[in-house]
Scaffold this motif. Sequence first.
Motif, PDB file in Angstrom:
ATOM      1  N   VAL A   1     -15.373 -62.857  38.767  1.00 12.58           N
ATOM      2  CA  VAL A   1     -16.435 -63.411  37.943  1.00 12.58           C
ATOM      3  C   VAL A   1     -16.903 -64.714  38.598  1.00 12.58           C
ATOM      4  N   PRO A   2     -18.168 -64.806  38.983  1.00 12.31           N
ATOM      5  CA  PRO A   2     -18.660 -66.030  39.624  1.00 12.31           C
ATOM      6  C   PRO A   2     -18.524 -67.248  38.713  1.00 12.31           C
ATOM      7  N   ASP A   3     -18.580 -68.420  39.309  1.00 12.60           N
ATOM      8  CA  ASP A   3     -18.486 -69.650  38.530  1.00 12.60           C
ATOM      9  C   ASP A   3     -19.591 -69.703  37.486  1.00 12.60           C
ATOM     10  N   PRO A   4     -19.242 -69.924  36.230  1.00 16.54           N
ATOM     11  CA  PRO A   4     -20.268 -70.036  35.194  1.00 16.54           C
ATOM     12  C   PRO A   4     -20.856 -71.440  35.149  1.00 16.54           C
TER      13      PRO A   4
ATOM     14  N   LEU B   1     -24.880 -64.235  35.143  1.00 15.20           N
ATOM     15  CA  LEU B   1     -23.633 -63.855  35.800  1.00 15.20           C
ATOM     16  C   LEU B   1     -23.663 -62.412  36.275  1.00 15.20           C
ATOM     17  N   ALA B   2     -24.335 -61.530  35.515  1.00 10.25           N
ATOM     18  CA  ALA B   2     -24.398 -60.125  35.920  1.00 10.25           C
ATOM     19  C   ALA B   2     -25.099 -59.977  37.260  1.00 10.25           C
ATOM     20  N   LEU B   3     -26.171 -60.745  37.475  1.00  8.44           N
ATOM     21  CA  LEU B   3     -26.868 -60.700  38.757  1.00  8.44           C
ATOM     22  C   LEU B   3     -25.986 -61.255  39.869  1.00  8.44           C
TER      23      LEU B   3
ATOM     24  N   LEU C   1     -13.117 -67.610  28.671  1.00  5.81           N
ATOM     25  CA  LEU C   1     -14.568 -67.718  28.514  1.00  5.81           C
ATOM     26  C   LEU C   1     -15.154 -66.320  28.552  1.00  5.81           C
ATOM     27  N   LEU C   2     -15.890 -65.953  27.511  1.00  2.00           N
ATOM     28  CA  LEU C   2     -16.497 -64.633  27.405  1.00  2.00           C
ATOM     29  C   LEU C   2     -18.006 -64.793  27.375  1.00  2.00           C
ATOM     30  N   ALA C   3     -18.679 -64.230  28.376  1.00  2.00           N
ATOM     31  CA  ALA C   3     -20.136 -64.311  28.471  1.00  2.00           C
ATOM     32  C   ALA C   3     -20.728 -62.921  28.313  1.00  2.00           C
ATOM     33  N   PHE C   4     -21.874 -62.840  27.640  1.00  2.00           N
ATOM     34  CA  PHE C   4     -22.498 -61.565  27.303  1.00  2.00           C
ATOM     35  C   PHE C   4     -23.819 -61.383  28.055  1.00  2.00           C
ATOM     36  N   THR C   5     -24.088 -60.127  28.437  1.00  2.00           N
ATOM     37  CA  THR C   5     -25.419 -59.724  28.877  1.00  2.00           C
ATOM     38  C   THR C   5     -25.922 -58.700  27.873  1.00  2.00           C
TER      39      THR C   5
ATOM     40  N   GLN D   1     -18.494 -60.617  30.805  1.00  2.00           N
ATOM     41  CA  GLN D   1     -17.741 -61.264  31.868  1.00  2.00           C
ATOM     42  C   GLN D   1     -16.708 -62.171  31.216  1.00  2.00           C
ATOM     43  N   VAL D   2     -15.442 -61.952  31.548  1.00  2.00           N
ATOM     44  CA  VAL D   2     -14.353 -62.748  30.976  1.00  2.00           C
ATOM     45  C   VAL D   2     -13.698 -63.551  32.094  1.00  2.00           C
ATOM     46  N   LEU D   3     -13.762 -64.862  31.982  1.00  2.00           N
ATOM     47  CA  LEU D   3     -13.067 -65.735  32.925  1.00  2.00           C
ATOM     48  C   LEU D   3     -11.799 -66.237  32.251  1.00  2.00           C
TER      49      LEU D   3
END
Length: 333
Positions: free
Chosen positions: A117-120, A142-144, A294-298, A308-310
């Motif tokens: 997972v790239p740096d948020p 982050l998806a891109l 950290l949970l990020a949504f697309t 994406q879960v960091l």
Amino acid sequence: MDETTPERAAEDTPDGTTGTRAGAWTGTGAGDAGAAEALARRFDADRGHLRAVAYRMLGSLSEAEDAVQETWFKLSRTDVSGVANLTGWLTTVIGRVCLDMLRSRGTRREDPLDTYVPDPIVHVPGAGDPEHTAELTESVGLALLVVLETLSPAERLAFVLHDMFAVSFDEIARIVDRTPAATRQLASRARRRVQDADPGPGPDARRQREIADAFLAASQGGDFEGLLAVLDPDAVLRADGGPLLAGASKVVRGAEEIVRQALLYASFRNAALPLVVNGAPAVLGVVDGKPASLLAFTIVGDRIVRMQVLADPERLAALDIPAEALARAVYPD
């Protein structure tokens, strides 16, 4: 084919002029403190742009800063008095710096790309919005960045510089030491990969937050049907635990499997802090006042298509989140 060195980027300028390698700035007088200060101010005006280029190229905030500093070092020892478009010149220089960093990374990288997972870039609502954050988050989720990680270094450079920053193929060709036609093909291949993986546009920010909150409430409440209602059937979850929690790294595909994973962790009722990550809704799990996940949504339409879960403790600890914001994290009802 010999690789083009970063030093050549300091000699071959985007507008066709040639900069002379020197310890001072030709035309202003060696040791001219005023000229040095003027150049530093000019570089600072482009710093946000250069950081944005490097972040898209590298997916790493620390490496992006390193690339910016290396670009300043090259500028500080190069005569640019004949450069008509200094921003364009700096863009190609930092592109070459990032290309070398990507190639070096490829020979030593140990973390598996399928779970990376790239740096948020994190924005805490109500905690201000730094100018560089706005520059970096614009149109780069982050998806891109995950898709860009799958490209070769040359493909990534061609796509980022041309499609995102409108650098000509003639200029990019000098960086990758290929013909403009071959460089165009690099960008075309990268573009197809990106388009194939592009989940499409999402709803407005308020609706995205509602959907993210619905997922969080359903997962904390053990609501199987509620989770399925907000997940796309083909949703993908990518978790990155880093070297310290390698066992937590995984890719989970399909809504039902993601739901099963979410329900496994429903009993761990951590405090949660709503965030914005790379322009999209996210939630930070907080334990004992420190970031734990950290949970990020697309989100596309009304469904979550990527998560994406960091969970990497080292990278979480490096997140720039004020202590007062962490204190606002609340436990679920």
